[in-house]
Scaffold this active site. Structure first.
Site, PDB file in Angstrom:
ATOM      1  N   ILE A 128       1.094  -1.546   0.195  1.00 46.09           N
ATOM      2  CA  ILE A 128      -0.415  -0.210   0.415  1.00 46.09           C
ATOM      3  C   ILE A 128       1.026   1.410   0.015  1.00 46.09           C
ATOM      4  O   ILE A 128       1.151   1.995  -0.859  1.00 46.09           O
ATOM      5  CB  ILE A 128      -0.993   0.030   1.214  1.00 46.09           C
ATOM      6  N   ASP A 173      11.091   2.331   5.452  1.00 48.52           N
ATOM      7  CA  ASP A 173      11.337   1.478   6.149  1.00 48.52           C
ATOM      8  C   ASP A 173      11.866   0.963   6.368  1.00 48.52           C
ATOM      9  O   ASP A 173      13.458   0.229   5.490  1.00 48.52           O
ATOM     10  CB  ASP A 173       9.624   0.744   5.328  1.00 48.52           C
ATOM     11  N   CYS A 212      -4.875   5.520   7.421  1.00 45.25           N
ATOM     12  CA  CYS A 212      -5.855   4.273   6.425  1.00 45.25           C
ATOM     13  C   CYS A 212      -4.857   3.316   7.099  1.00 45.25           C
ATOM     14  O   CYS A 212      -5.491   1.953   5.547  1.00 45.25           O
ATOM     15  CB  CYS A 212      -5.787   4.749   5.162  1.00 45.25           C
ATOM     16  N   ALA A 213      -4.453   2.806   7.988  1.00 43.85           N
ATOM     17  CA  ALA A 213      -3.940   1.483   8.386  1.00 43.85           C
ATOM     18  C   ALA A 213      -4.575   0.885   9.254  1.00 43.85           C
ATOM     19  O   ALA A 213      -5.087  -0.250   8.902  1.00 43.85           O
ATOM     20  CB  ALA A 213      -2.333   1.640   7.994  1.00 43.85           C
ATOM     21  N   ARG A 214      -4.434   1.310  10.708  1.00 46.47           N
ATOM     22  CA  ARG A 214      -4.644   0.687  11.852  1.00 46.47           C
ATOM     23  C   ARG A 214      -4.559   1.704  12.501  1.00 46.47           C
ATOM     24  O   ARG A 214      -4.210   1.870  12.638  1.00 46.47           O
ATOM     25  CB  ARG A 214      -3.365  -0.051  12.079  1.00 46.47           C
ATOM     26  N   ASP A 243      -9.261   7.470   9.176  1.00 44.79           N
ATOM     27  CA  ASP A 243     -10.252   5.915   8.594  1.00 44.79           C
ATOM     28  C   ASP A 243     -10.539   5.087   9.857  1.00 44.79           C
ATOM     29  O   ASP A 243     -11.158   4.204   9.555  1.00 44.79           O
ATOM     30  CB  ASP A 243      -9.667   5.256   7.905  1.00 44.79           C
ATOM     31  N   GLU A 266     -13.387   0.708  17.693  1.00 45.85           N
ATOM     32  CA  GLU A 266     -14.015   0.359  16.785  1.00 45.85           C
ATOM     33  C   GLU A 266     -16.000  -0.556  17.030  1.00 45.85           C
ATOM     34  O   GLU A 266     -14.936  -1.262  17.606  1.00 45.85           O
ATOM     35  CB  GLU A 266     -13.734   0.307  15.445  1.00 45.85           C
ATOM     36  N   HIS A 287     -13.792   3.164   8.836  1.00 40.51           N
ATOM     37  CA  HIS A 287     -13.319   2.327   8.615  1.00 40.51           C
ATOM     38  C   HIS A 287     -13.573   1.348   7.331  1.00 40.51           C
ATOM     39  O   HIS A 287     -13.791   0.621   7.108  1.00 40.51           O
ATOM     40  CB  HIS A 287     -13.191   1.117   9.635  1.00 40.51           C
ATOM     41  N   GLY A 333     -11.510   1.715   4.698  1.00 40.22           N
ATOM     42  CA  GLY A 333     -10.229   1.073   3.853  1.00 40.22           C
ATOM     43  C   GLY A 333     -10.628  -0.074   2.243  1.00 40.22           C
ATOM     44  O   GLY A 333     -10.212   0.044   1.591  1.00 40.22           O
ATOM     45  N   ALA A 334     -11.904  -0.863   2.508  1.00 41.39           N
ATOM     46  CA  ALA A 334     -11.515  -2.102   2.081  1.00 41.39           C
ATOM     47  C   ALA A 334     -12.955  -1.786   0.718  1.00 41.39           C
ATOM     48  O   ALA A 334     -13.567  -2.620   0.381  1.00 41.39           O
ATOM     49  CB  ALA A 334     -11.213  -3.285   2.018  1.00 41.39           C
TER      50      ALA A 334
END
Length: 529
Positions: free
Chosen positions: A156, A175, A234-236, A260, A265, A283, A285-286
């Site tokens: 991503i 990273d 928008c990850a975790r 997001d 939640e 949430h 994202g998907a």
């Protein structure tokens, strides 16, 4: 011949059902609208495979009810609702669908980025809901020319970088677990200095959620950022400390945030919703038609392969069949994975090679041992995206050399496994064995002989072997209210010592810095097993 049974416990796209229902030898049951608990347990009692999403808790009562279950397909990435350890004990394979939502998450990240710099939701609401036309209220900024910092440059993060380049942004990636060329080949700057990211105009995070990344952005990091920074997640939930984020947004240090995902939640009572400089989504994202279609299709395909026993794509665990692997091997496989995980925590950096050496009868299972070591090592940086099926493929993709060696038994132990992890920074070698059939022990770290149970919170402290060091270490830990549960010391013939200190309490960066500042200290690291 009776049909195999697949039960779909939650709603998936119709394309998935179309794929499943085409198979004449499979019985498919849509239990998405069956109430959770006893009614669902009755449906799954003779299921061979189930497909779930987040609403279905795959817990002890669920597993106890599903007596015939061979595999679980989690239609999505996250497996927080699945008791993976419980599944493993029962020999149930757990699979997820890790890549189907990649583009959806990438595009949502860009949507939040654009919404933040142009305050789009607020301009929209003022005109549409309040019927007020005030262009002067919504003076935005442009993405062009801004510096974007990307934390985590996997599937991503890398795609966000490509799209940001198309907006003529300056992109920098952080990273520590990838080769720099993965970024530089795309015309993106690579850094190992996290402070370089904190100097960016916009920061977006795309990492797994683990002990290293929870609260990765906290008050200390926000204080180092530019005034008016924009943050995207928008990850975790929990990668940004929400209290620190709230304070930064309220003070204006953070100009805008696009969020997001949340620590808890549904986030209907989250205090971030009070602020007028944050864009939020529940949430999503998907949540695209294309993504949901891909997830359903891939989940259905995996369920069909699993129910027939042909393969288990994206398996997150590996059941050990009594008739294939002797009981004495099982604890060695567990130990192998722990050693790999420990090595990766101690020797952080870009992996160059992983070497697994087996001595004794356990050498007959070197291939399985190697797989478990690689999974353990890669889990530290990749989280749930690495599994027993794809581990060595992922390693190859990252140019990590995997070596497996069986040596004559010269160690003095009945069986011994050793793992040598080489990164761009250092080399660490850890050896372990099993006593009394199931007692796991680490017996060697970089040629220091030790006897350590691979469990809990561990400080590894290497120092010059001079008087007073243990006392100094103890005083620092006591100062921070850290209780020592076990202290194991290894010494060599060159005036050096290595202590492995098992503690009951969390160890902060500040504590590690104080230990590092001791005159006798050569290195200090922290790991959790």
């Amino acid at each position: 011949m009776s049909k195999k049974k697949i039960v779909v416990c939650d709603h998936i796209h119709q394309k998935g059902f179309e794929l499943l229902n085409k198979e004449q030898d499979i019985e498919v049951i849509n239990a998405a609208d069956v109430p959770k608990g006893e009614p669902l347990y009755e449906v799954i009692k003779d299921a061979d495979v189930v497909i779930t999403r987040s609403p279905t808790p795959v817990d002890e009562p669920f597993l106890e009810a599903a007596k015939n279950l061979k595999a679980i397909v989690r239609a999505g990435v996250g497996v927080d609702n699945v008791d993976i350890e419980g599944c493993s004990r029962r020999g149930i394979i757990v699979m997820n669908v890790p890549t189907a939502n990649t583009i959806a998450a990438v595009e949502l990240t860009m949507a939040h980025m654009l919404s933040c710099v142009r305050a789009f939701p607020y301009a929209h609401n003022q005109l549409k809901l309040e019927r007020i036309w005030k262009r002067e209220n919504w003076l935005g900024t442009e993405l062009k020319g801004k510096k974007l910092g990307i934390i985590g440059f996997g599937n991503i993060g890398s795609r966000v970088g490509i799209r940001a380049k198309a907006f003529e942004m300056e992109v920098i990636a952080y990273d520590p677990y990838i080769p720099p060329e993965k970024a530089t080949d795309l015309g993106i700057k690579y850094t190992k200095n996290f402070d370089d990211i904190l100097k960016c105009d916009i920061i977006t995070i795309h990492t797994p959620k683990n002990k290293e990344t929870i609260n990765m952005i906290d008050r200390e990091e926000i204080a180092k950022m530019k005034d008016g920074v924009v943050l995207i997640n928008c990850a975790r939930g929990g990668l940004y400390n929400e209290d620190a984020l709230y304070e930064g947004l309220k003070s204006g240090k953070i100009r805008f945030a696009g969020i997001d995902v949340f620590t808890k939640e549904p986030a209907v009572d989250n205090k971030l919703l009070e602020l007028d400089n944050v864009t939020v989504t529940p949430h999503l994202g998907a949540n695209t038609i294309e993504s949901q279609e891909k997830i359903a299709i891939q989940a259905a395909e995996q369920a069909l392969e699993a129910v027939r026993g042909s393969s288990y794509p994206n398996a997150l665990n590996l059941p050990i069949k009594e008739d294939e692997i002797p009981p004495f091997v099982r604890p060695y496989l567990e130990l192998a994975q722990k050693i790999g995980f420990l090595a990766a925590q101690v020797n952080k950096g870009v992996f160059k090679s992983i070497k697994v050496v087996a001595e004794g009868e356990i050498g007959e299972y070197i291939k399985s041992l190697t797989t478990f070591v690689v999974v353990g090592a890669l889990k530290e940086s990749l989280g749930e995206s690495v599994n027993y099926v794809n581990a060595e493929f992922v390693a190859k993709e990252r140019s990590i050399e995997i070596k497996s060696v069986v040596n004559p038994n010269m160690s003095g132990y009945k069986n011994k496994i050793s793992v040598k992890l080489t990164t761009d920074k250092d080399v660490i070698e850890i050896g372990g064995t099993i006593f009394e059939e199931t007692v796991q022990r680490i017996v060697e770290i970089n040629n220091f002989a030790l006897d350590v149970e691979p469990k809990g919170k561990m400080i590894l402290f290497k120092n010059t072997d001079v008087p007073g060091v243990i006392g100094q270490v103890g005083m620092i830990l006591a100062k921070h209210n850290i209780n020592i549960a076990d202290f194991r010391l290894g010494r060599d013939n060159h005036g050096l010592a290595l202590a492995v200190i098992i503690v009951d309490d969390e160890v902060t960066k500040e504590t590690l810095r104080e230990l590092e500042d001791l005159e006798a200290c050569i290195s200090v690291s922290y790991a959790i097993l």
